[in-house]
Scaffold this active site. Sequence first.
Site, PDB file in Angstrom:
ATOM      1  N   LEU A  20       8.834  19.880  53.493  1.00 45.56           N
ATOM      2  CA  LEU A  20       7.534  19.269  53.799  1.00 45.56           C
ATOM      3  C   LEU A  20       6.457  20.321  53.952  1.00 45.56           C
ATOM      4  O   LEU A  20       5.314  20.129  53.532  1.00 45.56           O
ATOM      5  CB  LEU A  20       7.632  18.481  55.107  1.00 45.56           C
ATOM      6  N   ASP A  72      14.129  17.534  48.219  1.00 43.36           N
ATOM      7  CA  ASP A  72      12.850  18.206  48.470  1.00 43.36           C
ATOM      8  C   ASP A  72      11.908  18.086  47.281  1.00 43.36           C
ATOM      9  O   ASP A  72      10.689  18.100  47.444  1.00 43.36           O
ATOM     10  CB  ASP A  72      13.065  19.678  48.824  1.00 43.36           C
ATOM     11  N   CYS A 382      18.539  -1.105  40.839  1.00 40.95           N
ATOM     12  CA  CYS A 382      19.715  -0.575  40.153  1.00 40.95           C
ATOM     13  C   CYS A 382      20.965  -1.380  40.502  1.00 40.95           C
ATOM     14  O   CYS A 382      21.130  -2.476  39.987  1.00 40.95           O
ATOM     15  CB  CYS A 382      19.848   0.917  40.445  1.00 40.95           C
ATOM     16  N   HIS A 521      14.850   3.175  39.063  1.00 45.32           N
ATOM     17  CA  HIS A 521      14.532   3.519  40.460  1.00 45.32           C
ATOM     18  C   HIS A 521      13.026   3.716  40.633  1.00 45.32           C
ATOM     19  O   HIS A 521      12.540   4.843  40.576  1.00 45.32           O
ATOM     20  CB  HIS A 521      15.269   4.793  40.867  1.00 45.32           C
ATOM     21  N   GLU A 523      11.287   3.745  43.218  1.00 44.75           N
ATOM     22  CA  GLU A 523      10.911   4.526  44.406  1.00 44.75           C
ATOM     23  C   GLU A 523      10.652   5.995  44.080  1.00 44.75           C
ATOM     24  O   GLU A 523       9.931   6.681  44.794  1.00 44.75           O
ATOM     25  CB  GLU A 523      11.993   4.392  45.492  1.00 44.75           C
TER      26      GLU A 523
HETATM   27  N1  GLN Z   1      26.710   1.918  40.330  1.00 43.09           N
HETATM   28  C1  GLN Z   1      25.793   1.386  39.390  1.00 43.09           C
HETATM   29  C2  GLN Z   1      25.876   2.085  38.041  1.00 43.09           C
HETATM   30  O1  GLN Z   1      26.420   3.144  37.956  1.00 43.09           O
HETATM   31  C3  GLN Z   1      24.382   1.445  39.918  1.00 43.09           C
HETATM   32  C4  GLN Z   1      23.878   2.810  40.111  1.00 43.09           C
HETATM   33  C5  GLN Z   1      22.683   2.890  40.994  1.00 43.09           C
HETATM   34  O2  GLN Z   1      22.402   1.963  41.738  1.00 43.09           O
HETATM   35  N2  GLN Z   1      21.963   3.982  40.941  1.00 43.09           N
HETATM   36  O3  GLN Z   1      25.390   1.591  37.067  1.00 43.09           O
END
Ligand code: GLN
Length: 554
Positions: A20, A72, A382, A521, A523
């Site tokens: 940070l 990080d 995911c 993802h 995020e």
């Molecule tokens: N386990 C799942 C996959 O490999 C989802 C992976 C995750 O949520 N990053 O596709």
Amino acid sequence: MSARFIFITGGVVSSLGKGLASASLGALLQAQGYRVRLRKLDPYLNVDPGTMNPIQHGEVFVTDDGAETDLDLGHYERFTGVNARRSDSVTTGQIYSTLLTKERRGDYLGGTVQVIPHVTDLIKEFILKDTEQEDFVLCEIGGTVGDIEGLPFLEAIRQLGYELGRERVMYVHLTLVPYIAAAKELKTKPTQHSVKELRSIGIQPDILLCRADREIPLSERRKIALFCNIREEAVIQALDVGSIYEVPKRYSEQGFDRQVLKSFGIADKHGTPDLSKWDEILSRIQNPKGEVTVAIVGKYTGIGDAYKSLSEAIDHAGIANQLRVHVRWVDAAGFEKEDVAKTLADVDAILVPGGFGERGVNGKLAAITYARENNKPYLGICFGMQLAVIEFARNVLGIKDAASTEFGPYTDKNGKGPLVGLMTEWLRGNMLETRRQDGDLGGTMRLGAYDCEIAKGSLAEEAYSSGHISERHRHRYEVNIQYREEFAEKGLVFSGMSPGGQLPEIVEMKKHPWFIGVQFHPELKSRPFAPHPLFAAFIKAAHKGKSSQKKKAA
Ligand code: GLN
């Protein structure tokens, strides 16, 4: 002008927030009008941070170019908005792996291969690579000064100071000044020892950043300056703050950025940094217009760092909507036996994050059923998307054995293959990427940024205000599109697909206030000053649901 290098080391104890501190300094230099890049050097021997356990090491942060890195790098991106690259993170394991390949290839011509100069040369090469475009490169050295494994890194940065000179290299050392309750005093001795240790390696820090839980009196800062051989104004106090997004401002008030510029001899060229965007963020955080509670049903809920980017993205969505967002962490594994309604009835939205493996699957599925049946806004990320599809197949389509090959067993009565299965090849742009099912664990995933086309008129399009997006991936399995028609008939549609239409990227539920699952993802790309549109829309839906419930009750 070639790039200047700022090396950030840590002393006394770990977990002082070096990441940070580095990210905040990056933001401050940016606010002074400079181009910055941040890098992380990790002394551990793992070659691939992607296979490290999140309980021990926190989340794996994935870059656009598909590198699995230390968390990080997430802080760096969130504070500076500069996208990290594979070349911004290195571990001792990777350095040795390169070195040993070179040695086997005969590059060293039979000479003795040693830590100095061969390992240190490779470390220096890593630090200097691709830095021509930058004004400042900030390199954080993982671990704490005094660790045996960190020595080659410290030696390499010492050499760089010698080779590039004071105009281009400086050292910042982060330490702790603890308060001893019995003596009612802040203690400077650990800091003195830590600097002594650093100086014994040949590094004299230019700036000391002293973490403390209360104001460090001037007399104590003077003492530190004298014993550590540092200018008095360069002993900067880093006091605890309420929100991490306060850190750049507080550091600037203490003169951190000015002292850095002064060390390089460029002190007065620029005035005060423009921190207006940080002020705006802080004012939104400090003056919320309402609050919502989101349940996150996952596997590593006891460990804050395991879902770092996720909790940051939720905070950013709070900033976007000017709401305080409370997170209720629900352990999916313990949840299997509990009463689902008891835990989730009073939350305003439910999120199932990414995950791996069978443990906790039933708890996550139960949470998804609850969200679907009770009109709670749902965001599945995911694994949370894959499980939403499985939940729907089992409970709405009646495919009782619907599963993922990750946690089977699947009997395939329909002859269409598993609902969520392993893909061995897919397209990245025009390139075919392939995976072997029996390959190394570290090399079997779809990683990094991929494009996605969003269907017109979908909830996802509304959230993004766009039909073409690019998001980061990290997964092995994919949803099987052969069931697409059956899903659509019952109201679950694939609203985002890979450009060739081969891989489902987004699913959403009709006849539900807000239910979205994404294979990527989101995020990882959220920033405090550019909150991610999906998270912003999710939290907005949570708030809307809460308000309409209140009205109903009244
Ligand atoms: N386990 C799942 C996959 O490999 C989802 C992976 C995750 O949520 N990053 O596709």
